[in-house]
Design a protein around this motif. Structure first.
Motif, PDB file in Angstrom:
ATOM      1  N   ARG A 242      31.330  17.661  69.575  1.00  0.00           N
ATOM      2  CA  ARG A 242      32.781  17.630  69.395  1.00  0.00           C
ATOM      3  C   ARG A 242      33.176  16.625  68.323  1.00  0.00           C
ATOM      4  O   ARG A 242      32.629  15.531  68.243  1.00  0.00           O
ATOM      5  CB  ARG A 242      33.465  17.307  70.725  1.00  0.00           C
ATOM      6  CG  ARG A 242      33.197  18.362  71.784  1.00  0.00           C
ATOM      7  CD  ARG A 242      33.973  18.132  73.057  1.00  0.00           C
ATOM      8  NE  ARG A 242      33.541  16.950  73.782  1.00  0.00           N
ATOM      9  CZ  ARG A 242      32.457  16.895  74.550  1.00  0.00           C
ATOM     10  NH1 ARG A 242      31.652  17.948  74.652  1.00  0.00           N
ATOM     11  NH2 ARG A 242      32.161  15.798  75.218  1.00  0.00           N
ATOM     12  N   GLY A 243      34.168  17.041  67.521  1.00  0.00           N
ATOM     13  CA  GLY A 243      34.616  16.222  66.412  1.00  0.00           C
ATOM     14  C   GLY A 243      34.016  16.707  65.108  1.00  0.00           C
ATOM     15  O   GLY A 243      33.112  17.544  65.081  1.00  0.00           O
ATOM     16  N   PRO A 244      34.518  16.228  63.964  1.00  0.00           N
ATOM     17  CA  PRO A 244      33.998  16.656  62.665  1.00  0.00           C
ATOM     18  C   PRO A 244      32.489  16.486  62.586  1.00  0.00           C
ATOM     19  O   PRO A 244      31.934  15.488  63.045  1.00  0.00           O
ATOM     20  CB  PRO A 244      34.727  15.728  61.684  1.00  0.00           C
ATOM     21  CG  PRO A 244      35.992  15.342  62.397  1.00  0.00           C
ATOM     22  CD  PRO A 244      35.618  15.250  63.840  1.00  0.00           C
ATOM     23  N   SER A 245      31.817  17.473  61.994  1.00  0.00           N
ATOM     24  CA  SER A 245      30.351  17.453  61.955  1.00  0.00           C
ATOM     25  C   SER A 245      29.802  17.884  60.606  1.00  0.00           C
ATOM     26  O   SER A 245      28.671  18.340  60.508  1.00  0.00           O
ATOM     27  CB  SER A 245      29.799  18.372  63.051  1.00  0.00           C
ATOM     28  OG  SER A 245      30.334  19.677  62.951  1.00  0.00           O
ATOM     29  N   SER A 246      30.599  17.751  59.542  1.00  0.00           N
ATOM     30  CA  SER A 246      30.150  18.209  58.225  1.00  0.00           C
ATOM     31  C   SER A 246      28.998  17.388  57.674  1.00  0.00           C
ATOM     32  O   SER A 246      28.227  17.871  56.859  1.00  0.00           O
ATOM     33  CB  SER A 246      31.316  18.204  57.234  1.00  0.00           C
ATOM     34  OG  SER A 246      32.238  19.224  57.531  1.00  0.00           O
ATOM     35  N   MET A 247      28.868  16.126  58.100  1.00  0.00           N
ATOM     36  CA  MET A 247      27.741  15.334  57.620  1.00  0.00           C
ATOM     37  C   MET A 247      26.415  15.989  58.004  1.00  0.00           C
ATOM     38  O   MET A 247      25.428  15.919  57.265  1.00  0.00           O
ATOM     39  CB  MET A 247      27.830  13.920  58.207  1.00  0.00           C
ATOM     40  CG  MET A 247      26.803  12.932  57.659  1.00  0.00           C
ATOM     41  SD  MET A 247      25.309  12.886  58.675  1.00  0.00           S
ATOM     42  CE  MET A 247      24.070  13.135  57.419  1.00  0.00           C
ATOM     43  N   VAL A 248      26.391  16.674  59.152  1.00  0.00           N
ATOM     44  CA  VAL A 248      25.165  17.313  59.619  1.00  0.00           C
ATOM     45  C   VAL A 248      25.088  18.761  59.146  1.00  0.00           C
ATOM     46  O   VAL A 248      24.039  19.216  58.696  1.00  0.00           O
ATOM     47  CB  VAL A 248      25.087  17.258  61.158  1.00  0.00           C
ATOM     48  CG1 VAL A 248      23.768  17.847  61.651  1.00  0.00           C
ATOM     49  CG2 VAL A 248      25.262  15.836  61.657  1.00  0.00           C
ATOM     50  N   PHE A 249      26.205  19.504  59.235  1.00  0.00           N
ATOM     51  CA  PHE A 249      26.150  20.950  59.048  1.00  0.00           C
ATOM     52  C   PHE A 249      26.900  21.471  57.827  1.00  0.00           C
ATOM     53  O   PHE A 249      26.849  22.670  57.565  1.00  0.00           O
ATOM     54  CB  PHE A 249      26.711  21.638  60.298  1.00  0.00           C
ATOM     55  CG  PHE A 249      25.884  21.409  61.525  1.00  0.00           C
ATOM     56  CD1 PHE A 249      24.667  22.061  61.688  1.00  0.00           C
ATOM     57  CD2 PHE A 249      26.292  20.525  62.507  1.00  0.00           C
ATOM     58  CE1 PHE A 249      23.894  21.854  62.807  1.00  0.00           C
ATOM     59  CE2 PHE A 249      25.529  20.310  63.645  1.00  0.00           C
ATOM     60  CZ  PHE A 249      24.316  20.973  63.787  1.00  0.00           C
ATOM     61  N   GLY A 250      27.624  20.623  57.120  1.00  0.00           N
ATOM     62  CA  GLY A 250      28.364  21.118  55.975  1.00  0.00           C
ATOM     63  C   GLY A 250      29.740  21.611  56.365  1.00  0.00           C
ATOM     64  O   GLY A 250      30.374  21.069  57.259  1.00  0.00           O
TER      65      GLY A 250
END
Length: 787
Positions: A242-250
């Motif tokens: 949960r929460g922003p995850s672009s660092m991991v998945f783009g």
């Protein structure tokens, strides 16, 4: 006498233990101490066992333990924790223990006032959890979803929930929405039951049904309204980050992602399962796995499902909406040694359903009249994938991983849609529509992970690049359909295939992301998680109706910074700041391409995973903002990128085994979500539709010693707005689920009932179109396992 501890065989440890009369009298109990630094593991064990244990920090500095899990005496568990450390547990006359370095063969015997435990072989098998394997019980300890590394959950500075196969089976989950509906921050089935198999999931108020769909860490194709379907029987875990995850998945929306983890080859399994349930649900499934031949490096797994079911809806003339599905998923693993493995997998799913979830609704009242026609409406969708996962150790410190998947969807959909009422107020005009929207996705993720240590500082470094290329087409047509008399509706009418084009376009989206992450442990208590990622996205769109070609390129940086403090005894407070980005298609009034929407979040929380138990308790408070939201001026219809949304709240979760045989999954969410800015002034300050302000759930399952068990759950879904202007709303609703199961020998029988009281409610009446909630349904399951 002293002997050096070491590993003997698979899952067995050779360790020192007291074989005297006191050890014979000591009872065995469950211990669950995770892998990690030796000192906190020893302290956690000593606290759980109420055992005096003395040592100095210098003895354990830089040393780690493989942990221990299973039934042990105190002496056996302590000895297994020390395996390979070069240390011995010396028992004192007081009953406590002190650590000593292992003596060389010529060293003198220990002092007369202490006894060194003689060597014995511990035969209890410790359960080793991996990031992609089964979850023992309800509470997972390790996940790779949040960091792309096998990381203990209490060290992840972000909210993550793991639902394992055991929990899914206990609750009788029939799709991914069923699997995650007892999870905080999650809203499911926002448009009620959908026999097409599409998943509607909100995370912290933001849509995760399109950009948040992941399988084994890689994105799945989604080209609205085309969704990649998931067969839950093929899953080992479902993990919600949960929460922003672009660092991991783009690229992705601000709410987070749902990662579906597939069942893996490697272990021997023989299972066949039969189900029968409400609405004539009939399902046959099998799960087979083993080594290929004797003494080989190859293993396989083969999973299959066949489903034939009707929907809870039906036409006024009695015609039912049918749903059939067939699924097959083979995989093969080659593992020549402990540090190298290659898993090749495939998947094929065919899904055929009726296509008419729409009822007549007037003034937010739903009437039992279907607006479509069973002579025309249908959806035929096939999904397939092929790929591999490769991992090898380059040396003692560095590991190379590569994950590849090619997925595709072919969808042929047609439906009759409602138009307007005639002057007589009972003649409904209708139109016929068709969709032919194929899409495919190539995804590749390559990374190297290094474990480095400088003094008391340990680094887990991750360097990687991932690439995805999605190609989709839209070919859609519209045409007239026969009117429907609401006073005397007639179904089964002939409907002409539409020929007027609505859409004819092709779109490709290519993304390349470079990322770096460092998980830094300072001594035994502090863990810093730092990461950054640079993404480049290019989208090409060819619209054949107006002969236009558009090209849009975006570049974005995403980051994460988190700090966790391991207090000991299982407590871990944390704080983190994370960001995300989501590309937007189209241009504004000045013909300028829209920029990506951005998300950023600050989260503080605490996690508690007591040593020696299978439980996990978490609490989190967050402030999440999304900016650059595309909104539309109600007067001119122009798109303006001025939208801002805020989501903040509190989430609580408790999972695990409270006492032997009694499992718990409980969650509570308080969510304050608002539109802060919009091109439509009527939206400002309002709550987005579909989002409940509060939700809560609790599930308990108790298994007796004779194999008989009972389970029950209560779910509360709070007040939900029906439109952006908050003109009407749906009241909160409380639903009850129940289960009973019996396991004896190779057999397991289960009865699961959802919405036990058959509560009637609307999940939402979005802009006047009402969607009824899921009615009571019961499923009987019989499973047989053999060797």
């Amino acid at each position: 006498m002293a002997a050096q501890a070491g590993m003997v065989g698979t899952g067995h440890a050779q360790a020192t233990a007291d074989t005297g009369s006191q050890a014979q009298q000591a009872g065995r109990r469950n211990y669950d101490v995770p892998e990690g630094p030796l000192a906190p593991a020893l302290r956690g064990f000593a606290s759980a066992a109420n055992l005096p244990l003395s040592f100095v920090p210098e003895q354990t500095e830089g040393k780690r333990t493989a942990g221990v899990r299973g039934q042990f005496t105190q002496q056996e568990a302590l000895a297994a924790l020390l395996a390979g450390s070069g240390l011995l547990a010396v028992r004192l006359d007081s009953g406590g223990y002190v650590l000593r370095s292992q003596p060389a063969p010529a060293d003198p015997a220990p002092a007369a006032d202490a006894r060194v435990l003689p060597a014995v072989r511990v035969t209890a098998t410790a359960e080793r959890e991996t990031a992609t394997g089964p979850v023992p019980g309800y509470a997972a300890r390790i996940s790779a979803t949040a960091t792309k590394t096998d990381t203990p959950l209490i060290e992840v500075p972000q909210s993550i929930s793991v639902i394992g196969r055991e929990e899914m089976e206990a609750r009788g989950a029939q799709d991914v929405m069923d699997a995650v509906r007892y999870t905080p921050g999650v809203t499911t089935s926002t448009y009620g039951p959908d026999n097409r198999g599409w998943e509607y999931i909100l995370l912290r108020g933001f849509d995760a049904g399109v950009t948040g769909i992941y399988r084994d860490g890689l994105g799945q194709p989604a080209f609205l309204p085309t969704y990649y379907l998931t067969e839950p029987y093929g899953l080992e875990r479902v993990e919600v980050l949960r929460g922003p995850s672009s660092m991991v998945f783009g690229k992705g929306d601000a709410g987070g992602i749902v990662n579906r983890v597939s069942k893996q080859p490697g272990e021997r399994i023989r299972e066949i399962e039969v189900q029968y349930g409400s609405f004539q649900r009939k399902q046959l499934a099998f799960d087979l796995g083993d080594q290929i031949g004797n003494n080989t490096d190859l293993s396989y797994r083969l999973i299959g499902v066949g489903l034939d079911s009707n929907d809870q809806d039906r036409y006024p003339d009695g015609r039912k909406l049918n749903h059939t599905r067939s699924y097959i998923a083979p995989s093969v693993r080659w593992q020549p040694n402990a540090t190298t493995s290659l898993t090749v997998f495939g998947e094929f799913l065919r899904n055929n359903t009726a296509e008419d979830p729409y009822y007549l609704t007037q003034n937010y009242v739903r009437y039992p009249i279907k607006v479509g026609d069973h002579s025309f409406g249908q959806l035929k969708q096939t999904s397939s994938a092929i790929g591999y996962r490769f991992e090898t150790a380059l040396n003692d410190a560095w590991t190379l991983r590569q994950n590849f998947r090619y997925s595709q969807i072919d969808m042929a959909r047609r439906a009759v849609w409602a138009g307007s009422l005639g002057e007589d107020q009972h003649t409904l005009s209708r139109s016929a529509r068709t969709w032919n929207d194929p899409v495919n996705l190539t995804a590749l993720d390559t990374s190297v992970q290094g474990k480095l240590q400088y003094g008391s500082v340990q680094h887990t470094v991750l360097l990687g690049v991932d690439y995805s290329d999605q190609k989709g087409k839209q070919r859609r047509f519209i045409g007239p359909a026969p009117d429907l008399d609401l006073f005397a509706p007639v179904y089964g009418q002939a409907v002409t295939m539409p020929t007027d084009p609505l859409s004819n376009l092709a779109q490709s989206t290519r993304q390349t992301g470079f990322y770096v992450q460092d998980q830094i442990k300072f001594g035994e208590n502090w863990v810093a998680t730092l990461g950054g990622r640079q993404d480049h996205v290019r989208q090409l769109t060819d619209d054949y109706l107006d002969a236009s070609h558009t090209r849009q390129s975006d570049s974005a940086f995403s980051g994460r910074a988190g700090l966790t403090y391991l207090l000991g005894n299982g407590w871990a407070p944390y704080i983190s700041h994370v960001t995300s980005f989501l590309p937007n298609s189209g241009v504004d009034a000045n013909s300028e391409p829209f920029k990506p929407s951005r998300g950023k979040q600050i989260e503080v929380g605490i996690k508690f995973q007591p040593a020696g138990t299978r439980t996990l308790f978490t609490a989190a408070a967050f402030d999440l903002r999304k900016t650059n939201v595309v909104t539309y001026d109600p007067g001119t219809g122009e798109g303006r990128q001025v939208g801002r949304q805020r989501s903040r709240g509190i989430e609580l979760e408790a999972k695990g085994e409270l006492v032997p045989g009694l499992n718990l999954a409980a969650a509570y969410t308080w969510l304050d979500m608002k539109v802060l800015d919009s091109a439509d002034p009527g939206e400002v300050g309002k709550i987005p539709p579909l989002v409940p302000r509060q939700s809560a759930s609790v599930w308990l399952d108790y298994t007796l010693g004779n194999g008989l068990g009972f389970g029950g759950g209560v779910r509360y879904i709070g007040k939900r707005q029906n439109d952006e202007s908050n003109s009407t709303f749906e009241r909160g609703v409380t639903l009850v689920d129940a289960a009973a199961h019996y396991e004896r020998g190779p057999w397991r029988f289960a009865l699961n009932i959802s919405n036990l009281a058959d509560k009637k409610y609307n999940s939402i009446c979005y802009h006047g179109e009402c969607y009824e909630g899921i009615r009571r349904s019961a499923t009987l399951t019989a499973r047989y396992r053999w060797q």
